[in-house]
Design an enzyme around this catalytic site. Structure first.
Site, PDB file in Angstrom:
ATOM      1  N   LYS A  87       0.862  -1.195   0.000  1.00 40.30           N
ATOM      2  CA  LYS A  87       0.000   0.000   0.000  1.00 40.30           C
ATOM      3  C   LYS A  87       0.894   1.240   0.000  1.00 40.30           C
ATOM      4  CE  LYS A  87      -3.856   1.902   2.780  1.00 40.30           C
ATOM      5  NZ  LYS A  87      -4.678   1.687   3.986  1.00 40.30           N
TER       6      LYS A  87
ATOM      7  N   SER B 242      -9.729   1.269   3.090  1.00 38.04           N
ATOM      8  CA  SER B 242      -8.939   2.136   2.249  1.00 38.04           C
ATOM      9  C   SER B 242      -7.832   1.430   1.462  1.00 38.04           C
ATOM     10  CB  SER B 242      -8.277   3.220   3.120  1.00 38.04           C
ATOM     11  OG  SER B 242      -7.359   2.639   4.035  1.00 38.04           O
TER      12      SER B 242
ATOM     13  N   SER C  97      -9.839  -1.100   7.220  1.00 40.11           N
ATOM     14  CA  SER C  97      -9.331  -0.870   5.861  1.00 40.11           C
ATOM     15  C   SER C  97      -8.657  -2.044   5.187  1.00 40.11           C
ATOM     16  CB  SER C  97      -8.370   0.316   5.856  1.00 40.11           C
ATOM     17  OG  SER C  97      -9.115   1.500   5.860  1.00 40.11           O
TER      18      SER C  97
HETATM   19  N1  GLN Z   1     -13.597   3.584   7.265  1.00 43.50           N
HETATM   20  C1  GLN Z   1     -12.520   3.862   8.160  1.00 43.50           C
HETATM   21  C2  GLN Z   1     -12.173   5.322   8.098  1.00 43.50           C
HETATM   22  O1  GLN Z   1     -12.418   5.922   7.096  1.00 43.50           O
HETATM   23  C3  GLN Z   1     -11.353   2.998   7.771  1.00 43.50           C
HETATM   24  C4  GLN Z   1     -10.026   3.572   8.105  1.00 43.50           C
HETATM   25  C5  GLN Z   1      -8.917   2.592   8.022  1.00 43.50           C
HETATM   26  O2  GLN Z   1      -9.035   1.456   8.473  1.00 43.50           O
HETATM   27  N2  GLN Z   1      -7.775   3.060   7.544  1.00 43.50           N
HETATM   28  O3  GLN Z   1     -11.660   5.863   9.024  1.00 43.50           O
END
Ligand code: GLN
Length: 490
Positions: A59, A147, A171
């Protein structure tokens, strides 16, 4: 002597990534370097480790020396990391070959993997839409979850077999469920966060995407263990996990908890049936029993997550002032602009509304007059959430919990654009494991009638990561999920 097998693995990955550019899985690639590295591999080295010569993706929030590390943000669009993250370095040392950095939500905030480089496409949209030209396909693509969607999509499509993501509130598990692969978020403190750009330090966990449990185990074994660079890491030596075949020898009867508060009535009827059918099937094997359990604090977990994450985000993002590094505005009026003016312009130009909104919210919650009401209260909820889990594992004696990850099939990018707050309700299923630092694994179960994978997750007790993978292995060996392989698609 060059290994053809290794050579073809890297080549195949690059070809597939280039062929399916429409999925937008990468922010930047390391194709040349990967090919060069592969040239240096010997058969002998390859035989020493199953990871040797394996093309992988990371990532774009993991630092990789001299390579762009952007977090899919204009703020870091020109940032080349001066060092390599610990776990990435350990993968390199195990012989993995990094072929690129994957696309994501800006600074890991979101559930659609849609940052400054545009959205990641769900590979199952491509499967459904054979013979559609690239322009049309772009309009028809569905969200890949987020994400860490670029990593999930690339593994699910079989461009690579292993990719790294990060999980702060779901995420890794969310895009794994949307794309149809395994997505593992280990216990907090098991994997070093050094060199993984922080979103919310006290929730962040590196995560791994694979197409089978053995690769998860191999990856964990390669990267876990103490690291002097991360003070939140467990200091005791890491005991390597056993292989899936070893783990299958464990015939202990498994008790799985079904939390009442993860309201499955909120799921689409098909997603609900998927969960219920799995419970029936597993019960029928005689190896599993299910028990209803209660997590009373779960209904407050999303609110606590939102507040606490915004507070840490506000603090973490303060480093992006456009002066030390990152985007710097050119629009300066030397005669009157103050430091605050320059900061505001820099951030206006380089951070999305979502990112700026969270910084603003965090600073608001942290104001002296709000601190007790929001931050401290949310910390209490966090403790409550953690205690709930401890209670179900210790008093109700369940080995793990089974829960949904998302409630319905993904929507298209066009639909998502109309409302980017959509889906955040599903975070209730995922944030609890981050609030409590527990291991959780999203695994693919079946394909929906519209042709998208349906995933579920297991959540286990703190540091029972191996036991959790063992249970998942037993569950997943009772059925065969039809993994996608776009490299075989005509
Ligand atoms: N949906 C969560 C957020 O937007 C996921 C974030 C994550 O795990 N990086 O904060």
């Amino acid at each position: 002597m060059l290994s053809n097998k290794t050579s073809s693995a890297v080549r195949t990955a690059i070809n597939a990534l280039q062929r399916y550019k429409v999925l937008n899985t990468l922010t930047n690639d390391c194709f040349d370097k990967a090919l060069e590295t592969e040239q240096q591999l010997s058969n002998e080295q390859k035989n020493n480790s199953p990871l040797y010569g394996r093309p992988i993706l990371i990532k774009d929030n993991y630092c990789l020396q001299d390579i762009y590390t952007t977090c899919a943000s204009k703020m870091l669009a020109n940032f080349r990391a001066p060092y390599t993250s610990t776990i990435v370095q350990r993968l390199i040392d195990s012989g993995c070959i990094i072929v690129g950095k994957t696309n994501m939500d800006e600074f890991s905030m979101g559930v659609a993997s849609w940052g400054v480089f545009g959205p990641v496409g769900n590979p199952w949209s491509v499967k459904k839409a054979t013979n559609i030209d690239e322009e049309n396909l772009k309009k028809l693509l569905h969200v890949a979850g987020g994400s860490s969607g670029g990593s999930a999509a690339a593994v699910a499509a079989n461009f690579v077999s292993i990719a790294l993501g990060s999980d702060t509130g779901g995420s890794v598990r969310n895009p794994a469920a949307r794309c149809g692969c395994y997505g593992f978020k280990p216990s907090y403190g098991l994997l070093s966060r050094y060199g993984m750009i922080a979103l919310v330090n006290s929730f962040d966990s590196p995560g791994i995407f694979t197409r089978n449990i053995d690769d998860l185990i191999l990856t964990i074994n390669a990267i876990a263990g103490p690291d002097g660079e991360d003070a939140t890491l467990l200091s005791k030596p890491f005991e390597r996990f056993q292989s899936s075949t070893e783990l299958l020898k464990d015939k202990k009867k498994i008790t799985i908890g079904l939390p009442d508060e993860y309201d499955i009535n909120k799921l689409s009827s098909e997603y609900r049936s998927c969960l219920q059918d799995l419970v029936v099937q597993l019960t029928a094997t005689g190896e599993f029993t299910f028990k209803r359990v209660q997590l009373p604090y779960a209904s407050y977990s999303n609110a606590a997550y939102t507040i606490l994450s915004s507070c840490e985000i506000a603090s973490n993002m303060s480093r992006y002032d456009g002066i030390k590094y990152g985007h710097h505005t050119n629009n300066i009026d030397e005669s009157k602009d103050t430091y605050e003016d320059i900061l505001r312009k820099t951030r206006d130009e380089s951070l999305s509304e979502r990112v700026r909104g969270r910084i603003l919210a965090g600073n608001y919650y942290l104001l002296e007059e709000n601190y007790e009401k929001y931050f401290v209260q949310s910390q209490r909820v966090r403790r409550g959430v953690t205690n709930d889990y401890t209670k179900v594992f210790e008093e109700d004696k369940v080995d793990c919990l089974l829960a949904p990850v998302v409630s319905d099939d993904p929507i298209t990018h066009a639909e998502y654009e109309q409302s980017d707050t959509i889906f955040t309700d599903d975070d209730i299923f995922t944030v609890g494991a981050n609030l409590a630092g527990l291991p959780a694994l999203s695994f693919p179960v079946q394909v929906s009638s519209k042709g998208f994978p349906i995933g579920l997750q297991l959540i286990g007790p703190f540091l029972q990561d191996q036991a959790l993978l063992s249970i998942a292995n037993r569950i997943c060996s009772t059925y065969k999920f039809p993994f996608l392989d776009l490299t075989k698609q005509n």
